[in-house]
Design a protein around this motif. Structure first.
Motif, PDB file in Angstrom:
ATOM      1  N   ARG A 261      16.455 -40.300 -20.066  1.00  0.00           N
ATOM      2  CA  ARG A 261      16.483 -41.242 -21.178  1.00  0.00           C
ATOM      3  C   ARG A 261      16.932 -40.524 -22.452  1.00  0.00           C
ATOM      4  NH1 ARG A 261      12.496 -41.712 -17.694  1.00  0.00           N
ATOM      5  NH2 ARG A 261      12.025 -43.746 -16.764  1.00  0.00           N
ATOM      6  N   LYS A 262      17.292 -41.299 -23.463  1.00  0.00           N
ATOM      7  CA  LYS A 262      17.777 -40.697 -24.709  1.00  0.00           C
ATOM      8  C   LYS A 262      16.752 -39.751 -25.312  1.00  0.00           C
ATOM      9  CE  LYS A 262      21.102 -44.252 -26.091  1.00  0.00           C
ATOM     10  NZ  LYS A 262      21.480 -45.247 -27.137  1.00  0.00           N
ATOM     11  N   ARG A 266      16.772 -35.530 -26.421  1.00  0.00           N
ATOM     12  CA  ARG A 266      16.389 -35.018 -27.742  1.00  0.00           C
ATOM     13  C   ARG A 266      15.144 -34.123 -27.686  1.00  0.00           C
ATOM     14  NH1 ARG A 266      17.570 -40.554 -29.187  1.00  0.00           N
ATOM     15  NH2 ARG A 266      15.330 -41.007 -29.093  1.00  0.00           N
TER      16      ARG A 266
END
Length: 338
Positions: A261-262, A266
Motif C-alpha cells: 500500500r502507499k 512511505r
C-alpha cells in the motif's frame, strides 16, 4: 561283495549328484527371483552389515521370498557376498542378483535438492529440514551459529549462497550442502567481480550480491536481466532512489500480506528503497549466476524506469513521462483482464 559295494557307491554318488543338482537349481531360482517391487525404492546397507543380514532385510521388507538355501548361497556365489555400505536405488526390473551386484559397487544413489533463484534463506532452511536422507545439523542452530560453522563473516546469511541444484548421498549433512553452495557462490562471484565493467557504483563484491538479489526478484526473464541491471546502475549513478518493490516487501517482513500500500512505500525500514538512497544493507534473496553476472555487466542503456507489461516482461522507459504512460497501459491491461 565288491560288486555290491561298487553299486552302493554308484547309488550314493547318483543320489549326491541329484541332490547337488537340485540344490544348485534351488539356489539359482533364489538368486534370480525378481524383486517384489511396483515402484523404485531406496535400500540402505549399513556399515558392518553381513551378507546374510542383507538377505534377511530384503525378506523382512517383503522384497524377496526367503528360502532355506540362503545358508549355502555364499558357497555357490561367493562373488555376490562382498557388499559395500551405502544407500541404493532398487527398481522393479531388477532381480536379486542384480540388486546384490549393485550393492557391491558402492555407487550410492544421488539425491538432489533444488534452491530456486529469488528464494530466501528462511525458505532454504525449510527445504533442508524436509530433505530425505540428509543429516540435519542446523535444526537447532541460529543463523549466526550457521555462519560461524561455515566460516562466513556476515551473521545474516541472506544472499550468501548460490541458488541451484545440488546432488548428495545418504548421510550428507545440511551444513555440507550449505558449504558447497557458499563455496560455489564465492567462485562465481570472484570470477564475475574480476570481469566487471569499469566505473560501476558498486564498491565491493557484497554490493554486487545485493544488486543481483534485487535483479533476481524483479525479473525471471533471462533476456531482461542486463537491462534491469542497467536501470538500477543508472539510478545509483544519478543518486536516484532505486524505488524497487521487492526491497519494500523484504523490509516489511511478516507484515507483508501480499499487497503493498502507499503507506508501506512511505514507511521507513533499512530496506525500503523508496525512502533510503543507495542499496539496502544486505541482499534480499538468493541470486543465481545469471543475475550476478548481470549486476556486474549491465547493458549500456539510458533507461531509468521499468514496469511490468502484463505479458510476462517489462516496459523500459528513459524518462518519467514515458514511464507514467507505461504504468497507465499496465493498469488498463489489468482492468481488462478482470
Amino acid at each position: 561283495m565288491i560288486k555290491k559295494i561298487t553299486l552302493l557307491l554308484l547309488l550314493v554318488a547318483a543320489l549326491a549328484a541329484g541332490a547337488f543338482f537340485y540344490l544348485t537349481k534351488q539356489v539359482e531360482q533364489f538368486v534370480t527371483q525378481p524383486l517384489q517391487l511396483t515402484q523404485e525404492q531406496i535400500f540402505t546397507v549399513k556399515p558392518g552389515t553381513s551378507f546374510q543380514r542383507v538377505l534377511a532385510q530384503l525378506s523382512e521388507q517383503k522384497l524377496i521370498t526367503t528360502s532355506e538355501v540362503v545358508k549355502v548361497i555364499r558357497h555357490f556365489h561367493p562373488e555376490l557376498t562382498q557388499l559395500r555400505a551405502g544407500t541404493y536405488l532398487i527398481t522393479p526390473e531388477m532381480n536379486l542378483t542384480e540388486a546384490l551386484e549393485l550393492f557391491k559397487t558402492g555407487k550410492e544413489h544421488q539425491f538432489s535438492i533444488t534452491f530456486v533463484e529469488g528464494s530466501r534463506f528462511s525458505e532454504w532452511r525449510t527445504i533442508l529440514e524436509n530433505a530425505p536422507y540428509l543429516e540435519h545439523k542446523t535444526s537447532e542452530m541460529s543463523e549466526a551459529d550457521i555462519a560461524k560453522a561455515l566460516g562466513i563473516e556476515q551473521t545474516k546469511l541472506e544472499g550468501l549462497f548460490l541458488a541451484e541444484t545440488f546432488n548428495y548421498t545418504y548421510g550428507t549433512s545440511d551444513l555440507d550442502i550449505l558449504q558447497r553452495s557458499a563455496d560455489k557462490l564465492q567462485s562465481v562471484l570472484d570470477e564475475a567481480w574480476q570481469n566487471r565493467q569499469d566505473k560501476l557504483p558498486l564498491k565491493t563484491p557484497y554490493d554486487a550480491l545485493i544488486l543481483a538479489s534485487i535483479i533476481e526478484k524483479e525479473t525471471a526473464v533471462e533476456s531482461e536481466r542486463e537491462r534491469v541491471a542497467s536501470v538500477f546502475v543508472n539510478r545509483l549513478n544519478k543518486r536516484m532512489r532505486l524505488q524497487t518493490d521487492p526491497t519494500v516487501i523484504y523490509g516489511m517482513g511478516d507484515k507483508y500480506d501480499g499487497n503493498i500500500r502507499k503507506k508501506d512505500l512511505r514507511t521507513p525500514t533499512p530496506y525500503n528503497t523508496y525512502v533510503i538512497f543507495g542499496l539496502p544493507p544486505t541482499p534480499i534473496a538468493m541470486a543465481g549466476e545469471a543475475s550476478i553476472k548481470a549486476a556486474l555487466n549491465p547493458e549500456d542503456s539510458d533507461y531509468y524506469y521499468f514496469v511490468a507489461s502484463g505479458k510476462g516482461g517489462h516496459v523500459f522507459s528513459k524518462n518519467l513521462a514515458d514511464h507514467n504512460r507505461a504504468v497507465r497501459a499496465y493498469l488498463r491491461h489489468l482492468r481488462s483482464n478482470k
